[in-house]
Enzyme design. Structure first.
Site, short mmCIF file in Angstrom:
data_model
loop_
_atom_site.label_atom_id
_atom_site.label_comp_id
_atom_site.label_asym_id
_atom_site.label_seq_id
_atom_site.Cartn_x
_atom_site.Cartn_y
_atom_site.Cartn_z
CE LYS A 1 -7.33 4.76 7.81
NZ LYS A 1 -6.95 3.60 6.99
CG ASP B 1 -1.97 -0.99 1.19
OD1 ASP B 1 -2.76 -1.07 2.12
OD2 ASP B 1 -2.02 -1.71 0.17
CB ALA B 2 3.83 2.23 1.95
CB CYS C 1 32.89 -25.65 8.25
SG CYS C 1 31.68 -26.97 8.06
CB CYS D 1 26.47 -27.70 8.40
SG CYS D 1 28.22 -28.04 8.63
CE1 TYR E 1 -16.09 4.55 9.34
CE2 TYR E 1 -14.96 2.45 9.64
CZ TYR E 1 -15.40 3.48 8.82
OH TYR E 1 -15.16 3.41 7.49
NE ARG F 1 -14.83 5.91 1.40
CZ ARG F 1 -13.98 6.36 0.51
NH1 ARG F 1 -13.33 5.52 -0.26
NH2 ARG F 1 -13.76 7.65 0.37
CE LYS G 1 -2.32 4.85 6.92
NZ LYS G 1 -2.64 5.20 5.56
CB CYS H 1 28.72 -26.07 5.63
SG CYS H 1 28.68 -24.82 6.93
CD GLU I 1 -13.17 5.21 15.64
OE1 GLU I 1 -13.90 5.66 16.55
OE2 GLU I 1 -13.56 4.99 14.50
CG ASP J 1 -4.87 -2.41 6.92
OD1 ASP J 1 -5.47 -1.73 6.05
OD2 ASP J 1 -3.68 -2.74 6.83
CB CYS K 1 30.58 -26.36 11.38
SG CYS K 1 29.83 -24.93 10.60
#
Ligand code: D41
Length: 676
Positions: free
Chosen positions: A121, A35-36, A417, A432, A231, A142, A320, A414, A119, A123, A438
């Site tokens: 928010k 979203d960001a 080692c 490993c 709300y 909505r 936010k 590995c 309150e 998601d 090791c």
């Protein structure tokens, strides 16, 4: 000022990207970017359009923020538009909001005690519920605030949505608004089930809620663990409301609607900030995802006075939290070796600010997870850091994958080692095989090596081992026998006397038994009892080292997996070197005669394999019985197998025996054959 060609191009490109992600989000329920990142694209476009109004067109996504109703669900006109919420991304932006409120309401003192209703928010997905005479007649999304979709059939399936209001005194027409969400526990359980069934999983609870609401078949929605907090009130007709938002909320609750139990009345900006801190600290414990808090001026008279600008009320704001998901690129995929030898794939990332900290590594959990997500070097990925959980790669943005990337494979050696990496069939974790050799495992392996049931070195504690390993004083376990009392007594909390005692204890531990030594080596799955069985069965270390898988499975309690672990350990040259050096340092034990089971009996010369669940004995008991009667038990069916003893739920071994025409016995047949 006229926009340059470059700016026109940028604006068009932003619009295209936003349309694409709108479509992924609303039509496919399958987001590609967090979203960001989406918000940033929109913000960037809004800013460019503000600077260059001549570029604004009717079809720009900024002119229609929100969803396009899906063609399959009926559209709904909101008679009273569902407003949107402005955001504050910092304390300063919150203070600016409050200053605007105080100014507009003509407070001279800055209104330090103005009542706000606060309150979380949620998601989820914003929804309108319409009640006529107390009966639920319509549910709608909505949408873009003006036009939504009719989801009556789906909201009716949500247990917390009353189909009829309780009590009395509610307006003849009452529209309430709220957030439909999927609690985290339900989300996890749903995804777990979907994963087991090989079905599509949801990326996050918000997507799960939005996707579930838009199902055409309410039976599907009913299976989703959805919930709803109301709300606010929208349209009302023939009825009144109290004077404060907080009282409205109480009234809605009395009418049977579910509201958020965390909502509180607070005083002024300081009260808002305390609330923000408090909810932020409890965010992970809430049980549902939130992405901030909402403050609303509590007095409805003041709300009317403040009004709104474009689509957002001036009397409310969303404060936010830092985004928990961000985009970044993968610079490398490396494998970390844990203290027990487990290899964990880790993505090295271009640093990105997410969940309040800068993240440059994210776990991929294990090799299956890595392959399922198919993360490659050069990929753009969504990283998520929620609460104090270690950051993880959520998914790859496939449309941004560069050409010529390569799948990442489990390394054969590995990375620490260079010992071989082993992954037993059916296990998620690769390990490993280097144990004591090791470096990543050395401290842990040495603690085990000196423990009471192993070499039993009294006075060599975990802390001291970790110090000595960190200082590279124990780069090989045999270094233990070269520790001097001077170097020990110079340490903190270690007097001459305890240093003397420790040196003496180390010296005494040289004299041990084969069983203890085997156990001390820390071979996976070889516990004290198995080590004792191996030692008495074979009598010498050399015999164990030389034993084949088949021979190893002859030992009581040793099945195919343990046998494989033992083989892998002794096939590793590094481990043989460690043993060699320990013996050179004077570790010794008395060897004994091999005490191999094969006594003469009715089963002498016969080879058995046991599989499945037997009715009255365990496989180990059956094995012991066969061995007592002179028979041999191996782990896998071959042409040399004389009998397969099969119980319930026998699988591939039974099929193999049948194809090789090996005789199959049940428990009763075995008992008869063994003459007991
Ligand atoms: O929890 C929420 N997501 C939430 C959303 C909330 N607690 N309160 C909200 N209040 C409003 C106003 C102030 C306009 C009544 C909202 C939203 N709006 C909202 N949700 C989606 C768009 C706007």
């Amino acid at each position: 000022m006229n926009a340059s060609a470059a700016i026109r191009k940028k604006v068009e490109s932003l619009r295209e990207q936003i349309r694409y992600h709108n479509y992924r989000y609303h039509s496919l329920d399958d987001i590609e970017i967090p979203d960001a990142e989406y918000d940033r694209l929109v913000r960037e476009l809004q800013e460019l359009e503000e600077e260059h109004p001549e570029l604004v067109t009717d079809d720009s996504p900024t002119q229609r923020v929100g969803a396009e109703p899906s063609s399959a669900l009926a559209t709904v006109q909101h008679r009273l538009p569902m407003l949107s919420l402005d955001n504050a991304f910092s304390e300063d932006e919150l203070r600016d909001f409050h200053a605007r409120v105080a100014e507009k309401l003509e407070f001279e003192d800055g209104a330090p005690d103005l009542r706000y209703s606060a309150e979380p928010k949620l998601d989820g997905a914003a929804v309108s519920l319409l009640y006529e005479d107390g009966v639920l007649v319509r549910g709608a999304t909505r949408g873009d605030g003006t036009t939504g979709e009719d989801i009556t059939h789906n909201v009716r399936t949500i247990q917390s949505v009353p189909l009829r209001l309780l009590g009395e005194g509610f307006p003849r027409t009452l529209e309430v608004r709220g957030e439909v969400f999927m609690p985290r526990a339900g989300f996890e359980a749903y995804n777990k089930k979907a994963r087991q069934a090989g079905e599509k999983t949801f990326v996050n609870p918000r997507n799960a809620a939005a996707g579930s609401l838009r199902q055409l078949d309410p039976r599907l929605t009913a299976e989703r663990p959805l919930d709803m907090y109301v709300y606010s009130v929208g349209l009302i007709d023939e009825g009144g409301l109290p004077d404060y938002h907080s009282e409205v909320i109480k009234l809605l609750q009395a009418w049977g609607l579910k509201t958020c139990p965390e909502s509180r009345v607070v005083n002024g900006v300081e009260g808002c900030l305390r609330y923000y801190e408090d909810i932020g600290a409890r965010r992970d414990a809430l049980g549902y995802d939130i992405d901030g808090v909402v403050y609303k001026v509590d007095s409805l008279a003041m709300q009317r006075e403040l009004g709104f600008i474009s689509r957002a009320p001036r009397w409310a704001i969303a404060h936010k939290f830092p985004a928990q998901e961000e985009l970044t690129t993968v610079e490398a995929v490396e494998f970390q070796v844990g203290r027990t030898g487990a290899l964990t794939p880790v993505a090295r990332l271009a640093p990105v600010f997410v969940g309040g900290v800068t993240v440059s590594n994210a776990t991929l959990h294990n090799i299956d997870e890595l392959h399922r997500k198919d993360v490659r070097v050069g990929d753009t990925v969504i990283v998520r850091r929620a609460g104090d959980v270690i950051p993880e790669v959520v998914k790859v943005v496939m449309s941004r994958r560069p050409s010529k990337t390569r799948r990442v494979h489990l390394p054969k050696l590995c990375p620490v080692c260079r010992s071989h990496v082993e992954r037993i069939d059916g296990e998620a974790v690769a390990r490993c095989t280097g144990g004591l050799y090791c470096k990543a495992q050395r401290a842990e392996a040495l603690k085990h090596f000196v423990s009471r049931k192993a070499l039993d070195v009294d006075g060599l504690g975990a802390k001291l081992i970790e110090q000595l390993v960190a200082e590279e004083r124990l780069s090989d376990p045999s270094d233990l026998f070269r520790l001097g009392r001077e170097e020990l007594s110079s340490r903190e909390r270690m007097g001459d006397k305890s240093a003397d005692n420790l040196v003496r204890a180390i010296d005494a531990s040289r004299s041990t038994t084969l069983a203890r030594f085997l156990y001390a080596l820390g071979i996976r799955e070889v516990g004290e009892a198995t080590a004792t069985n191996l030692a008495s069965y074979f009598g010498s270390l050399q015999a164990i080292q030389d034993a084949s898988l088949d021979e190893l499975t002859q030992v009581p309690d040793v099945g195919p997996i343990v046998a494989q672990r033992v083989r892998s350990f002794f096939e590793e040259q590094h481990n043989l070197d460690v043993i060699e050096r320990l013996l050179e340092s004077g570790v010794y034990w008395a060897e004994s005669k091999p005490q191999q089971v094969a006594e003469e009996g009715p089963l002498t010369g016969k080879t058995f394999v046991i599989t499945g669940t037997l009715p009255s004995m365990t496989r180990d008991e059956a094995k012991a019985l066969i061995q007592r009667q002179g028979g041999k038990v191996t782990g896998s069916v071959s042409s040399k197998t004389d009998f397969l003893v099969a119980g319930a739920n026998a699988g591939s071994k039974l099929a193999k025996a049948q194809s090789l025409k090996v005789k199959v016995l049940d428990e009763a047949d075995l008992l008869e054959l063994a003459a007991v």
